[in-house]
Design an enzyme around this catalytic site. Structure first.
Site, short mmCIF file in Angstrom:
data_model
loop_
_atom_site.label_atom_id
_atom_site.label_comp_id
_atom_site.label_asym_id
_atom_site.label_seq_id
_atom_site.Cartn_x
_atom_site.Cartn_y
_atom_site.Cartn_z
N ASP A 64 4.48 -5.00 5.62
CA ASP A 64 5.38 -4.90 4.46
C ASP A 64 6.79 -4.53 4.88
O ASP A 64 7.56 -3.99 4.10
CB ASP A 64 4.83 -3.86 3.47
CG ASP A 64 5.46 -4.00 2.09
OD1 ASP A 64 6.01 -5.06 1.79
OD2 ASP A 64 5.41 -3.02 1.32
N HIS A 102 -3.35 -0.70 3.31
CA HIS A 102 -1.95 -0.47 3.70
C HIS A 102 -1.55 0.91 3.18
O HIS A 102 -1.48 1.13 1.97
CB HIS A 102 -1.05 -1.55 3.12
CG HIS A 102 0.41 -1.30 3.40
ND1 HIS A 102 0.89 -1.07 4.66
CD2 HIS A 102 1.48 -1.23 2.57
CE1 HIS A 102 2.19 -0.88 4.61
NE2 HIS A 102 2.58 -0.96 3.34
#
Length: 899
Positions: A125, A12
């Site tokens: 996220d 990420h």
């Protein structure tokens, strides 16, 4: 039944966060270089890597290693490296509806040049997700979404909540939008790092997998288990093939597979149970304790949100529709430049960027990017407006007159008071020595004028005293042309400017000045401070609060506009009120009033207040920050030392305005605090409405029973609104994206400033510039109305707030277009207009609306000599052609037009 463990390698990658962009990019280049080497070395033993759902990372990499473009392209084509569908992993609530669409359009456009797109709605996220996401994804041909926040049992900081009353018992669910569209939702119930750093050593692997398999099975509805092999800025695990071999030997009853989302979702869909929990609408962690929802990023560094609103509005509400109108007029549509502007803006849209929750260096760089986009948008709009105006026939301008073309780039007719600088006279350096020009212009007698519209009707106007100023033209066919001009500010009420159209006015010489607006005496007594136009009446009180009367109904709202200051011992992510200190307000505090302008065109009032507040939090907060005490557990109060902050408010009520506009300037000398403006409506209601992404969403005024946080703040795009069914009050804002509904008197509380001094995640990262010291501003409009914001269509005025008319002073010339024209004829019947642009890959004009109501609505739109069709957010041309289109409840509807 044998179970399959799908292991998806990924990292990420926040482009900027606890390090500034270039430092993060340095490590990303290492990751990409290692990944290319890994694919070369391991061949088919290293199956695939998920590149975090965003194509911008490839631009970041190729800026340094352009020689590797073909290698990377081949990996994508072979479905070893998975990219897209987004351009950036943006925040969902703090970027506009159209920005969310451009993010998907541009991301998918970029994937075409690389060969393959990962067709999963990837929100790993994202700090909560808007309720219309399933509809947007379905229109884009995407039927699955993966997300890490918003639905219980996910907890903050990668922990799983074991409390009862889960919204879904499984990590798989049906996620349904308000219109009924649904996608398969995959929740990272154990976060997107639940398969991170898988051991190769047997003993370590046994300990690892015993726990991880159990955790995944706890929430899995099928025998297909998902393990995300990565985390934030995670380096590549090069020995993942060996780690999988170890796991396979230890657990023969499981199949361990180095997988991709394509493979995982295909296997998952074939084994889903008949019934899954249906989750409807917004994902905002409603069923949690409320301490870690991250909603207060909406008020962190508000100046970023204001910049973003300015730039988004400039691109989507002015630049794109103006360019589309140019195309319809016979010009060209520079889609590559428009796409470049959007990409430049969207580099500020990742969640840790626009949310204002990064280190100071990140946000300094963001301001520079915003300034760059603003510069690009300003020159683009200026040039495109001139191009359009030069196609309009102004040859009938009376002798000595000055034509003015007023362009409306929105989907609604617009009435507004315009203030524009006009050149009454101009002398080029090529015509006279530049030293002589100012004196010549000063001594030359200025004509008297009258203002007329395209029908010859005389219009009331105001023309300020002229000044002599330097200027220049940049012609297409010759060197720059400097000049001096005699300039004056012209103000008038532009009435009935057609949607997607324009109207021409003329400032012409007259024997005497006529129809100048009536100026009123600026002197007034403190007990009679009033403002009034055809729609509303304001009566101000001594403390700056005011009573606002809606004239048509005769109903009033009382004591609006009190400012409230509280201590804030939280961080960039979260507000936490300082312990043991009551709010400090301007209630009863005398303000100093001055009228700046009073005329039949507009009234402008300013008032100033001095608020004495604690200079900062007390000393305990510094200790709690250094000890990484979680915001929820902090006990700090406010300092006993006081300072003063000046609150300078300017109120404008112009002709045609449905409600007054306020601009607050704050000289902020205090730290660790939050300032809000309060609107006690007095309305009794259990719910309210707020502008969100392609939705005017209904939210409860009070939280779920699990909610423990005393604060119940929400995100908004343009406005929040309360109504009891008879009367309503809507507060439209300019980049103020946090509000709360207080129990007291049905109060809408809008945050105008929040000061904090740390990032507030996994360590202590000081961010002193997040205190927002010095001069800060905030703007909003207060709109009273009957019924609610949808039924009254007050949302039209709220959406029009801060979307200006474009004014051009063209040359006098023959043209092919008439003095007044409307390029698109439309009857939208309560729909909310969203955008007008030209398609990404062809010259079809695309116009988008959405239905904010539960009832169907009809839509009729036409462009002369063009055929229409119903499209999708991806602008596909279809055979669905009607004379009258129907927008289903809450539908996002896009029409295309082609010759």
């Amino acid at each position: 039944m044998e179970k399959t463990a799908h292991i998806i390698s990924h990292s990420h990658w926040d482009r900027e966060w606890y390090l500034p962009f270039e430092k993060h990019r340095y490590y990303f280049i290492k990751l990409m270089n290692n990944l290319i080497e890994q694919f070369k070395k391991e061949g088919n033993n290293f199956k695939s890597f998920h590149l975090d759902g965003q194509t911008v990372l490839l631009e970041d990499y190729f800026a340094v290693h352009p020689e590797n473009r073909e290698i990377v392209k081949q990996l994508i084509e072979e479905k070893k490296l998975y990219i897209g569908p987004w351009y950036v992993l943006q925040d969902a609530f703090l970027t506009s509806s159209e920005a969310n669409i451009r993010n998907l359009q541009i991301g998918l456009h970029d994937t075409k040049s690389y060969g393959h797109a990962s067709k999963i709605g990837y929100f790993p996220d994202t700090f909560g997700i808007y309720g219309q996401a399933p509809q947007i994804l379905k229109q884009a041909g995407i039927d699955t979404a993966a997300f890490g926040r918003g639905v219980k049992p996910t907890g903050f900081n990668n922990t799983v909540s074991d409390t009862p009353n889960f919204e879904s018992p499984y990590s798989e669910m049906v996620w349904k939008a308000p219109d009924g569209s649904s996608v398969l939702g995959i929740l990272f119930a154990n976060w997107y790092s639940n398969g991170n750093e898988i051991p190769v050593d047997e003993e370590e692997a046994k300990t690892f997998w015993d726990k991880k398999l159990q955790d995944a099975e706890k929430y899995a509805s099928t025998n297909q288990l998902l393990f995300m092999n990565g985390c934030d800025h995670q380096p590549l695990q090069k020995n993942i093939p060996q780690a999988i071999e170890t796991a396979a030997e230890l657990y023969p009853d499981y199949t361990f597979k180095h997988s991709s989302f394509d493979e995982y979702t295909e296997a998952l869909k074939s084994s889903l149970p008949e019934k899954l929990q249906v989750i409807e609408g917004e994902l905002r962690n409603q069923r949690t304790d409320g301490w870690s929802t991250l909603v207060n990023t909406a008020s962190s560094r508000i100046y970023l949100k204001q910049w973003n609103n300015l730039c988004q509005t400039l691109l989507e509400k002015t630049a794109e529709p103006l360019a589309a109108m140019n195309l319809l007029a016979g010009g060209t549509y520079p889609r590559e430049y428009i796409r470049f502007m959007w990409k430049s803006l969207m580099k500020n849209h990742p969640h840790d960027s626009i949310c204002g929750c990064s280190v100071d260096e990140v946000h300094r760089e963001m301001v520079t990017r915003f300034e760059t986009v603003s510069q690009m948008g300003d020159v683009f709009v200026k040039e495109k407006a001139v191009e359009l105006a030069e196609m309009i026939d102004t040859s009938e301008t009376p002798e000595g007159g000055i034509p003015l073309v007023v362009i409306n780039t929105t989907g609604w007719e617009k009435n507004d008071v315009i203030t524009e600088v006009v050149d009454l006279d101009k002398v080029y350096f090529s015509e006279m020595h530049f030293e002589k020009i100012p004196v010549y212009l000063q001594e030359k007698e200025t004509s008297n004028y009258k203002l007329i519209d395209d029908q010859g009707k005389t219009i009331e106007y105001q023309l300020d005293e002229p000044v002599i100023e330097f200027g220049y033209d940049l012609p297409d066919d010759k060197f720059r042309q400097p000049f001096f001009a005699k300039r004056s500010k012209l103000s008038f009420f532009a009435d009935g400017i057609p949607s997607f159209g324009y109207k021409t006015y003329y400032l012409v010489p007259a024997e005497a000045t006529v129809q100048q607006v009536e100026q009123k005496d600026l002197e007034t007594q403190i007990d009679s401070i009033e403002m009034e136009n055809e729609y509303v009446h304001l009566q101000f009180h001594e403390d700056g609060s005011y009573d606002l009367m809606h004239k048509e109904s005769g109903e009033s709202f009382h004591r609006l506009g009190i400012y409230e200051d509280t201590g804030d011992i939280g961080n960039e992510y979260m507000f936490k009120e300082a312990k043991g200190h009551a709010a400090i307000t301007t209630k009863g505090m005398a303000a100093e009033f001055t009228f700046l302008e009073r005329s039949t065109l507009r009234t402008v009032l300013e008032f100033t207040q001095t608020l004495s507040i604690p200079v900062s939090a007390d000393d305990r907060l510094a200790i709690e920050r250094n000890q990484l005490i979680w915001h929820k557990e902090r006990e700090a109060g406010r300092s006993s030392e006081l300072t003063t902050i000046k609150l300078h408010t300017v109120v404008t009520l112009a002709k045609g305005m449905k409600g007054p506009v306020f601009k607050l300037t704050i000289d902020n000398k205090a730290s660790d605090h939050r300032l809000r403006v309060l609107f006690p409506t007095g309305l009794k209601t259990e719910t309210h409405k707020a502008d969100s992404i392609f939705e005017i969403v209904t939210r409860p005024n009070t939280p779920e029973i699990e909610w423990e946080n005393p604060s119940f703040c929400h995100h908004q795009q343009r406005f929040s609104s309360l109504s009891d069914g008879q009367m309503g009050l809507t507060v439209a804002t300019d980049g103020l994206q946090e509000y709360e509904i207080l129990k007291e008197d049905g109060t809408i509380a809008v945050t105008v400033l929040r000061s904090s001094a740390e990032l507030g995640d996994w360590g202590y990262f000081p961010t002193p510039e997040a205190q927002c010291l010095g001069i800060q501003t905030a703007e909003w409009q207060v709109l009273p109305h009957e019924k609610d914001v949808i039924q009254s269509q007050a949302f039209v005025d709220a959406y029009q707030f801060k979307v200006p008319l474009v004014v051009v002073e063209p040359s006098i010339h023959k043209g092919v277009w008439p003095k007044t024209h409307q390029f698109v004829q439309s009857e939208a019947n309560g729909l909310a207009w969203s955008s007008m642009k030209v398609a990404e890959d062809r010259d079809d004009v695309m116009i988008r609306w959405f239905n904010p109501a539960e009832e169907k609505a009809s839509l009729q739109a036409s462009i002369k000599d063009y055929q229409s069709y119903k499209s999708t957010i991806l602008e596909e041309r279809t055979n669905q052609t009607e004379d009258l289109y129907e927008a289903e409840k809450y539908e996002i509807i896009t029409l295309g037009f082609y010759k």
